[in-house]
Enzyme design. Structure first.
Site, PDB file in Angstrom:
ATOM      1  N   GLY A 158       0.842  -1.197   0.000  1.00 35.95           N
ATOM      2  CA  GLY A 158       0.000   0.000   0.000  1.00 35.95           C
ATOM      3  C   GLY A 158       0.878   1.247   0.000  1.00 35.95           C
ATOM      4  N   ASN A 159       0.335   2.318   0.573  1.00 33.48           N
ATOM      5  CA  ASN A 159       1.032   3.600   0.575  1.00 33.48           C
ATOM      6  C   ASN A 159       2.348   3.520   1.359  1.00 33.48           C
ATOM      7  OD1 ASN A 159       0.495   6.743   2.120  1.00 33.48           O
ATOM      8  ND2 ASN A 159       0.815   6.511  -0.060  1.00 33.48           N
ATOM      9  N   LYS A 219      -0.022  -0.760  12.254  1.00 33.55           N
ATOM     10  CA  LYS A 219      -0.568  -0.044  13.409  1.00 33.55           C
ATOM     11  C   LYS A 219      -2.003  -0.487  13.674  1.00 33.55           C
ATOM     12  CE  LYS A 219       2.611   3.829  12.836  1.00 33.55           C
ATOM     13  NZ  LYS A 219       2.881   5.200  12.356  1.00 33.55           N
ATOM     14  N   ARG A 233      -4.064  10.656   7.340  1.00 34.29           N
ATOM     15  CA  ARG A 233      -5.344  10.326   6.687  1.00 34.29           C
ATOM     16  C   ARG A 233      -6.476  10.263   7.698  1.00 34.29           C
ATOM     17  NH1 ARG A 233      -2.809   4.951   4.087  1.00 34.29           N
ATOM     18  NH2 ARG A 233      -2.288   4.778   6.300  1.00 34.29           N
ATOM     19  N   GLY A 290       3.685   0.577   2.564  1.00 34.27           N
ATOM     20  CA  GLY A 290       4.425  -0.589   2.077  1.00 34.27           C
ATOM     21  C   GLY A 290       5.294  -0.207   0.881  1.00 34.27           C
ATOM     22  N   LYS A 312      -2.005   6.168  18.628  1.00 33.76           N
ATOM     23  CA  LYS A 312      -1.973   7.547  18.098  1.00 33.76           C
ATOM     24  C   LYS A 312      -3.017   7.762  17.010  1.00 33.76           C
ATOM     25  CE  LYS A 312      -0.130   6.906  13.944  1.00 33.76           C
ATOM     26  NZ  LYS A 312      -0.654   7.408  12.689  1.00 33.76           N
TER      27      LYS A 312
END
Ligand SMILES: NC(=O)C1=CN([C@@H]2O[C@H](COP(=O)(O)OP(=O)(O)OC[C@H]3O[C@@H](n4cnc5c(N)ncnc54)[C@H](O)[C@@H]3O)[C@@H](O)[C@H]2O)C=CC1
Ligand SMILES: O=C(CO)COP(=O)(O)O
Length: 358
Positions: free
Chosen positions: A12-13, A121, A271, A15, A207
């Site tokens: 993904g972003n 996360k 995001r 990764g 977070k």
């Protein structure tokens, strides 16, 4: 010693951004690492072409990290077993929603002695009760030791090679710290290795809940003082959560990149913040906004808030964590975003008598 072979599970972003760094480092240290880095890609079609084929010809993840090239030694592989079975090191970086079903085919298929490092996360809900750290779920599924890497690392900025720091929580910092650092560190991505891996991981997960709160106050048009209060109260709840549920956590870990620094960057540029702000200013659901605004990227904050609430509710501790609790209730429609500040007004931090702090 033989060069270690690295596989990346996820594309993904984040990764993709990390694959650029690891690919470069593997190519630059051929004695230490095998130059070929395989990257498992959850296959999808982009304008009639397989994403893996696009990555292996254009050397770019046109969907999740457009405009940034991979080094040519990063090879996209659609089958997770083919991608990982020869690896000495697995870098796990998929949205936590997909963890279990993605990794299950790897059970019993890995090389003896393989090790993992999770960049994921979130938490995992255990159906029989409670939640588990993602690193523990990976360890139990794959029977490998799992370190973690978390930090103030918005993927777009890392991919643009802007200076930042990160924190590795190593299972065994003495024996693994050096090669873990060598795999990730660049002049603009500085790595600190600590041995308090659980706290590093807890920071990275929690977070994202605070980031939703930051987005709500942005949507409600509060100012920077309010956002600073959200960040501080969020930090205090993170520390308290670690004290209560993971005794032995070191306070110093919260001052590494994985703690205060990730909180700050995520509450300004992440995001979760962005979608949470839009949730307040539109009449759309979080799920619809995620689809509309993120082009396939996934939010972790609302799910993590639900996971943490699962524990707090079961232990009758929601009142002790009003920020985490309120974020969850707003995300699931049990509370209006306008209620958020009222909930923070009741914060236990404001109830402590002066002498209790001495
Ligand atoms: N993007 C960022 O700036 C950062 C993200 N992280 C963390 O890294 C982890 C991964 O995030 P990203 O790489 O940003 O992912 P992402 O948010 O870009 O998610 C998209 C990825 O999910 C995959 N996917 C979609 N459906 C799937 C399915 N059914 N099964 C398996 N995979 C599927 C897609 O193929 C794509 O690789 C998350 O835990 C995130 O919190 C950590 C630091 C920075
Ligand atoms: O974890 C991140 C930065 O370290 C990214 O946060 P978002 O998922 O909110 O974009």
């Amino acid at each position: 010693m033989a060069a270690k072979k690295i596989s990346i599970v996820g594309s993904g972003n984040w990764g993709s951004a990390i694959a650029r760094i690891v690919g470069q480092n593997a190519a630059a240290h051929p004695g230490q690492f095998d130059p070929e880095v395989r990257m498992w890609v959850f296959e999808e079609m982009i304008e009639g072409q397989k994403l893996t084929e696009i990555i292996n010809t254009k050397h770019e993840n046109v969907k999740y990290l457009p405009g940034k090239k991979f080094p040519e030694n990063v090879v996209a592989v659609p089958d997770i077993v083919t991608a990982c079975q020869e690896a000495d090191i697995l870098i796990l970086v998929i949205p936590h929603q997909f963890l279990e079903r993605s990794l299950t085919p790897l059970k019993g298929k890995l090389k003896p002695g393989a090790q993992g490092i999770s960049l994921i996360k979130g938490f995992h809900i255990v159906p029989s009760g409670g939640i588990e750290l993602i690193s523990v779920v990976i360890k139990e599924l794959l029977n490998i030791p799992v370190s973690v890497l978390m930090g103030a690392n918005l993927a777009g900025e890392v991919a643009a090679d802007k200076f930042c720091e990160t924190t590795i929580g190593a299972v065994d910092a003495t024996s693994d710290g050096k090669w873990l650092q060598a795999m990730f560190q660049t002049p603009n991505f500085r790595v600190v290795v600590v041995d308090d891996a659980k706290t590093v991981e807890i920071c990275g997960a929690l977070k994202n809940i605070v980031a939703c709160g930051a987005g709500f106050v942005d949507g409600l048009k509060y100012g920077d003082n309010t956002k600073a209060a959200v960040i501080r109260l969020g930090l205090m709840e993170m520390i308290r959560y670690a004290e209560v549920f993971y005794p032995g956590s070191k306070l110093s870990t919260f001052f590494e990149s994985c703690g205060v620094a990730d909180l700050i960057t995520t509450c300004y540029g992440g995001r979760n913040r962005r979608v949470s702000e839009a949730f307040v200013t539109s009449d759309k659901s979080i799920e619809d906004l995620e689809k509309e605004m993120l082009n396939g990227q996934r939010l972790q904050g609302p799910e993590t808030a639900a996971e943490v609430n699962f524990v707090l509710k079961a232990k009758d501790m929601e009142d002790q964590f009003p920020l985490f609790t309120s974020v969850h209730k707003i995300c699931v429609g049990e509370q209006k975003p306008e209620e958020f500040i009222n909930q923070l007004r009741q914060h236990p931090e404001h109830m402590i008598q002066f002498d209790a702090r001495l």
